[in-house]
Enzyme design. Structure first.
Site: not given
Length: 418
Positions: A60, A105-107
């Site tokens: 994201s 962001g993050k994943g």
């Protein structure tokens, strides 16, 4: 078990709570509550036995008004779209509250890494890196470690990206090993910012750190480092936990010995010198001066919050309190110093790593720690100033007010693209 709460809805509620104290255009507010894009992909990877397994993976990118997207990659069975959206949003405001030039962001990949061999994890990671390649980059999106990932996985992603791009660009990812362009001080950074926040909190509240009692829920990297540094500060860490349970000793634990025992056996409950083994919920409700939730989100719900006896909470985990728990703790005058300040050490030193990678000039660990202390203490002062001057209901709202103001300023200066 805590109540099931959607973390993305929790994030949006926190933004709404802070925006109520600001003059924000409704359209801009909507933009601040939703990601700009989310990658959802299926990774088909060959296992050691020749079979093929498919993994759901996500990234994201929430808001890039202040700079490149920044945030970790986690490996956990519960990883899903709403979780990474929430975590990427928290990263936006975390970066803004400590005033570093990043978005959020993050994943993650939905898997339990303990169920796979190192070679399988490498293939899974490289498959994910291949999918990420078009949307990451030193000026686009810079991933980092998170739950169940570390230097090893970051090095694999860096190598995959550099091989596919036929370049050398260590700044495409942070949290790397030092020999691969990582920064000194990065491993301890999150726990160090928790300690710095706790130290500043006790000074702000006119409390002595000497002999103050501490309980730490979660004894991974952030929790164990925070516990050790708090002990070094003069506090008595009386309880720590992991998924196996918690150990408690009113006379204080030897945090280093507990960490060594966990490294040997995998569980803190195997530490024989504790006077008692208790549950995680028991730990959260101990009568201590400082509680540090350092596990996953939603660890403290409304029911547990009503039983919390700690005077101060410093959040090492992301989103460890549900919104209802926040309301209860505000009513009961428990001082909660929020995650977007307290655990910002990781992203701050990741920023330092990125700067060093760009310059190809590397700092000493002492310089990293000194710079981190300056960032966290300045951000703490900004937060408490907003809390007092605006007469805000709690410190979390104050942190979001500071952060949203900064994101709004960047958004307004850039304008809205037609």
């Amino acid at each position: 078990m805590s109540e099931e709460v959607n973390p993305f809805e929790s994030l949006q509620e926190q933004v709404d709570d802070a925006a109520a104290h600001l003059d924000v255009d409704p359209g801009i507010l909507a933009r601040l509550k939703h990601p700009e894009r989310v990658l959802e992909t299926n990774l088909a990877v060959e296992m050691d036995d020749g079979s093929v397994e498919v993994f759901r993976a996500f990234r994201s990118q929430f808001n890039g008004a202040r700079g490149p997207y920044k945030g970790g990659i986690r490996y956990h069975p519960q990883v899903n779209s709403d979780e990474v959206k929430a975590l990427s949003g928290w990263m936006v405001y975390k970066c803004a509250v400590v005033d570093i030039p990043y978005g959020g962001g993050k994943g993650g990949i939905a898997l339990d890494p303990q169920e796979y061999s190192e070679s399988e994890l490498e293939r899974i990671t490289r498959a994910f890196a291949t999918e990420l390649r078009p949307i990451i980059g030193v000026d686009r999106d810079i991933p980092a470690p998170d739950v169940n990932t570390g230097r090893r996985e970051m090095n694999w992603i860096k190598d995959t990206y550099e091989t596919l791009e036929n370049t050398t660009e260590p700044g495409v990812i942070t949290g790397k090993a030092p020999d691969s362009g990582g920064s000194a001080g990065r491993v301890e950074a999150t726990g160090r910012s928790v300690m710095l926040t706790a130290r500043e909190a006790f000074e702000y509240l006119d409390k002595s750190v000497e002999g103050a009692t501490v309980a730490v829920q979660g004894y991974g990297n952030a929790g164990s480092v925070a516990a050790r540094l708090l002990e070094d500060l003069g506090m008595d860490v009386v309880a720590v936990s992991d998924s196996s349970g918690a150990v408690y000793d009113p006379e204080g634990l030897d945090t280093r010995a507990v960490k060594d025992r966990k490294s040997e056996t995998g569980d803190v409950v195997d530490y024989e010198r504790a006077s008692e083994v208790i549950t995680n919920e028991d730990l959260l409700t101990l009568d201590v001066d400082l509680l540090v939730p350092a596990a996953l989100e939603n660890a403290i719900d409304e029911a547990i919050a009503r039983e919390v006896s700690a005077d101060v909470i410093v959040e090492a985990a992301n989103g460890p309190l549900t919104p209802d728990a926040d309301d209860v703790l505000t009513e009961t005058d428990v001082h909660v110093f929020p995650d977007i300040l307290a655990n910002a050490g990781g992203v701050t030193v990741s920023y330092f790593e990125w700067v060093q990678n760009r310059q190809r000039f590397y700092w000493t660990e002492q310089r990293v720690n000194d710079e981190l202390e300056t960032v966290i203490t300045t951000a703490f002062d900004d937060l408490t100033t907003a809390f007092e001057e605006m007469d805000l209901p709690n410190l979390r709202t104050a942190a979001y007010v500071v952060a949203i103001r900064r994101v709004l300023e960047s958004t307004e200066q850039a304008g809205i693209w037609p």
